[in-house]
Scaffold this active site. Structure first.
Site, PDB file in Angstrom:
ATOM      1  N   GLU A 266     -36.736  26.125 -41.633  1.00 17.13           N
ATOM      2  CA  GLU A 266     -37.935  25.690 -40.917  1.00 17.13           C
ATOM      3  C   GLU A 266     -39.119  25.499 -41.862  1.00 17.13           C
ATOM      4  O   GLU A 266     -39.917  24.576 -41.690  1.00 17.13           O
ATOM      5  CB  GLU A 266     -38.290  26.684 -39.814  1.00 17.13           C
ATOM      6  CG  GLU A 266     -37.302  26.715 -38.654  1.00 17.13           C
ATOM      7  CD  GLU A 266     -37.207  25.385 -37.924  1.00 17.13           C
ATOM      8  OE1 GLU A 266     -38.098  24.527 -38.093  1.00 17.13           O
ATOM      9  OE2 GLU A 266     -36.226  25.187 -37.182  1.00 17.13           O
ATOM     10  N   TYR A 349     -45.098  28.161 -34.508  1.00 17.18           N
ATOM     11  CA  TYR A 349     -43.864  27.375 -34.424  1.00 17.18           C
ATOM     12  C   TYR A 349     -42.715  28.073 -35.148  1.00 17.18           C
ATOM     13  O   TYR A 349     -41.627  28.262 -34.592  1.00 17.18           O
ATOM     14  CB  TYR A 349     -44.066  25.979 -35.012  1.00 17.18           C
ATOM     15  CG  TYR A 349     -42.757  25.279 -35.261  1.00 17.18           C
ATOM     16  CD1 TYR A 349     -42.021  24.768 -34.201  1.00 17.18           C
ATOM     17  CD2 TYR A 349     -42.227  25.180 -36.546  1.00 17.18           C
ATOM     18  CE1 TYR A 349     -40.795  24.157 -34.410  1.00 17.18           C
ATOM     19  CE2 TYR A 349     -41.005  24.583 -36.771  1.00 17.18           C
ATOM     20  CZ  TYR A 349     -40.287  24.072 -35.698  1.00 17.18           C
ATOM     21  OH  TYR A 349     -39.067  23.486 -35.913  1.00 17.18           O
ATOM     22  N   ASP A 367     -43.618  22.074 -32.166  1.00 16.58           N
ATOM     23  CA  ASP A 367     -44.071  21.333 -33.345  1.00 16.58           C
ATOM     24  C   ASP A 367     -44.477  19.926 -32.925  1.00 16.58           C
ATOM     25  O   ASP A 367     -44.587  19.627 -31.730  1.00 16.58           O
ATOM     26  CB  ASP A 367     -42.975  21.313 -34.417  1.00 16.58           C
ATOM     27  CG  ASP A 367     -41.740  20.510 -33.995  1.00 16.58           C
ATOM     28  OD1 ASP A 367     -41.664  20.099 -32.815  1.00 16.58           O
ATOM     29  OD2 ASP A 367     -40.859  20.296 -34.839  1.00 16.58           O
TER      30      ASP A 367
END
Length: 590
Positions: A266, A349, A367
């Site tokens: 991520e 997020y 996001d």
């Protein structure tokens, strides 16, 4: 369920709702149409159909019409198949838990229902409806007016009043649908009584099926929409998760979604395309497979592993977080969302992604992809770049995220935004499992969303880059520990565009003796808030007997491949490090 004696034919005509004329092996045959509904969109001349030899040799129709091909899939039309599918669902325990007895065709007062089922949680009357109509990803029932269907709904409500449990089960005899709704265009009365029955406690379920030439199998539960045209966010959950299960990309971090792997992926995916991240992720995990190795890696080695991904502060925060996790959490990332938020470089997020995907915690991961889907579905007019708008979106998703599969739901949203509801161009609405409820699509305003305030123009800087070749070595320097590209190595460069004479003078000030100079092609690199427009020179110098000026290193170009991290901003010029200067280079007079 499976069929025997199946054969392929071509549909020609349907004189009435009970029979069809088909052509098989050059001969014409009359088939019994077991589905007496409209089916106009399926039974068109030239359609490929699948027929089964009749068990009764004395019957005028020698075959039964079982299925028809619609585009790239088969739709089953056997009106007896849905009851068999429901029986299989009951026997497998997928429709109701604790089934102890199944009785078909059971009469209650003046009604006859398809099943009476005894379970450990109560007794059910079940009515079954087969569905063959699909429009733009929505299954619809009925395809023609059915007073019998209306009567069944009212009778199921009577069962509820008498203390029994009641269920209407739709069997969608095909794949490729995302939800089911009442076909109000065909029969408004059925749509209204379906809503009434649902409110009265009649359970309404729907399953799609995989249909083949000689089989039909129940597959996934499909959501039933009772108030079409007025969708809520909750209506998106089941279609989205079902879609993701069949369309999720194969990505290396999904193969083993541990907290460490999810976190690394991520962070890498921020501001970077998925395809670009794949090789970096695999290289990074091979070198630093766990939290402990990341916490102890040397800074230059870390930057070299990150080289090419940009936004190098992300990598620095990775190491800071790894050290914190080793010291405070025994090397294991916390499963608590609030504790994840306190780690360096982790925002809402990333915390949501790690918590939901790795630990199954029902928190959203919102996001830019998710905000785009959200804005288009519900015509959100606010600026999605505002933190307050993102916070509101997170709260709305928090209220609907499924507790039993939060990671799957979050990944489905991300996947939809990345591959279907795409930015910078028209969305692929024809592939979207949520197209039926998308307001922007319905109004033809997809490209108007999401709303974003105009960005401030980037600052433009003109720079001259110097590829200084001293013998077999190249001059590089290290950038300051703070600011843009902090702590990375770079080719010497200066603000402004230098002429060849100015470039030679600059190199002399660094302590070199230039021999030849070659101008290089101009290049451009864009950061988030600044744009570098660059021109460059390759300058060959005499070999030095001592070290160059302060802040510079002379290194073998091959060392930059695995030792000295040089950011991508300079990659237009690093390709010249092994260049042999020829006649095109201007000789510098002594």
């Amino acid at each position: 369920m499976y069929y025997e004696r199946m054969e392929q034919a071509v549909f020609r005509n349907r004189p009435n709702r009970f029979v069809a004329e088909v052509e098989k092996d050059g001969e014409e045959w009359i088939c019994h149409v077991k589905n007496t509904g409209r089916c106009r969109e399926l039974l068109i001349p030239g359609a490929e159909v699948y027929i089964q030899k009749s068990d009764n040799p004395d019957r005028k129709t020698g075959y039964d019409l079982i299925g028809v091909r619609k585009k790239d899939q088969i739709v089953n039309m056997d009106s007896q198949a849905p009851n068999q599918i429901v029986r299989e669902l009951l026997e497998e325990g997928r429709l109701l838990p604790g089934v102890t007895c199944i009785r078909p065709e059971t009469r209650y007062k003046n009604s006859r229902f398809d099943f009476f089922v005894e379970t450990t949680e109560g007794d059910f009357f079940i009515e079954v409806k087969g569905v063959t109509l699909e429009e733009e990803g929505l299954a619809k029932f009925p395809d023609a007016p059915t007073q019998r269907g209306v009567r069944h709904m009212r009778e199921l409500m009577e069962c509820r009043k008498d203390g029994y449990r009641a269920m209407l089960c739709f069997v969608i005899q095909m794949k490729g649908v995302h939800a089911l709704c009442a076909n109000a265009d065909a029969q408004p009365e059925f749509a209204e009584v379906l809503r009434m029955a649902h409110k009265a406690g009649v359970e309404v379920r729907a399953y799609d099926c995989v249909a083949g030439e000689d089989y039909l199998k129940a597959d996934q539960e499909i959501p039933v929409l009772f108030d079409t045209g007025n969708y809520s966010m909750r209506d998106m959950v089941l279609p989205l998760v079902n879609w993701f299960r069949g369309h999720a990309r194969i990505l290396p971090w999904r193969e083993e979604p541990t907290a460490y792997r999810v976190w690394i992926s991520e962070i890498m995916l921020q501001q970077t395309r998925v395809e670009a991240v794949k090789p970096y992720f695999e290289r990074f995990l091979a070198a630093l497979p766990d939290m402990e190795s990341l916490s102890q890696v040397e800074d230059d080695r870390l930057m070299k592993l990150w080289e090419g991904l940009g936004y190098y502060n992300r990598a620095r925060n990775l190491k800071k977080t790894a050290r914190t996790v080793m010291e405070d959490y025994g090397g294991q990332m916390p499963a608590d969302y609030s504790l994840l938020l306190k780690l360096p470089g982790i925002g809402s997020y990333t915390a949501g992604a790690v918590a939901s995907i790795a630990y199954g915690v029902p928190v959203p991961a919102v996001d830019g992809n998710v905000l785009r889907v959200w804005a288009r579905l519900f015509l959100k007019e606010e600026d999605v770049l505002k933190q307050s708008v993102k916070a509101r979106a997170e709260q709305e998703f928090r209220e609907i995220i499924p507790g039993d599969r939060p990671g799957e739901f979050n990944q489905a949203l991300m996947e939809l935004g990345a591959t279907v509801c795409v930015p910078n161009g028209m969305a692929k609405c024809e592939e979207c499992p949520l197209a039926f409820m998308c307001c922007a699509r319905e109004l033809g305003r997809v490209l108007e969303y999401p709303k974003k305030a105009a960005k401030k123009p980037r600052k433009v800087e003109e720079r001259t880059v110097f590829v200084i070749r001293c013998g077999e070595k190249t001059a590089i320097g290290k950038r300051p520990s703070r600011g843009l590209l902090a702590g990375l190595y770079e080719l010497p460069n200066e603000l402004g565009f230098y002429s060849q004479e100015e470039a030679v003078s600059y190199v002399k000030k660094l302590g070199f003796s230039p021999i030849r100079i070659l101008p290089l092609a101009e290049a451009k690199h864009i950061f988030s808030h600044v744009e570098w427009r660059m021109k460059g020179y390759v300058i060959r110098t005499e070999e030095l007997e001592e070290s160059p000026g302060p802040g510079l290193l002379l290194v073998d170009p091959k060392e930059t491949e695995d030792k000295y991290p040089i950011p991508t901003a300079f990659h237009a010029y690093t390709s010249y490090l092994d260049m042999k200067l020829g006649y095109e280079a201007r000789q510098i007079p002594k």
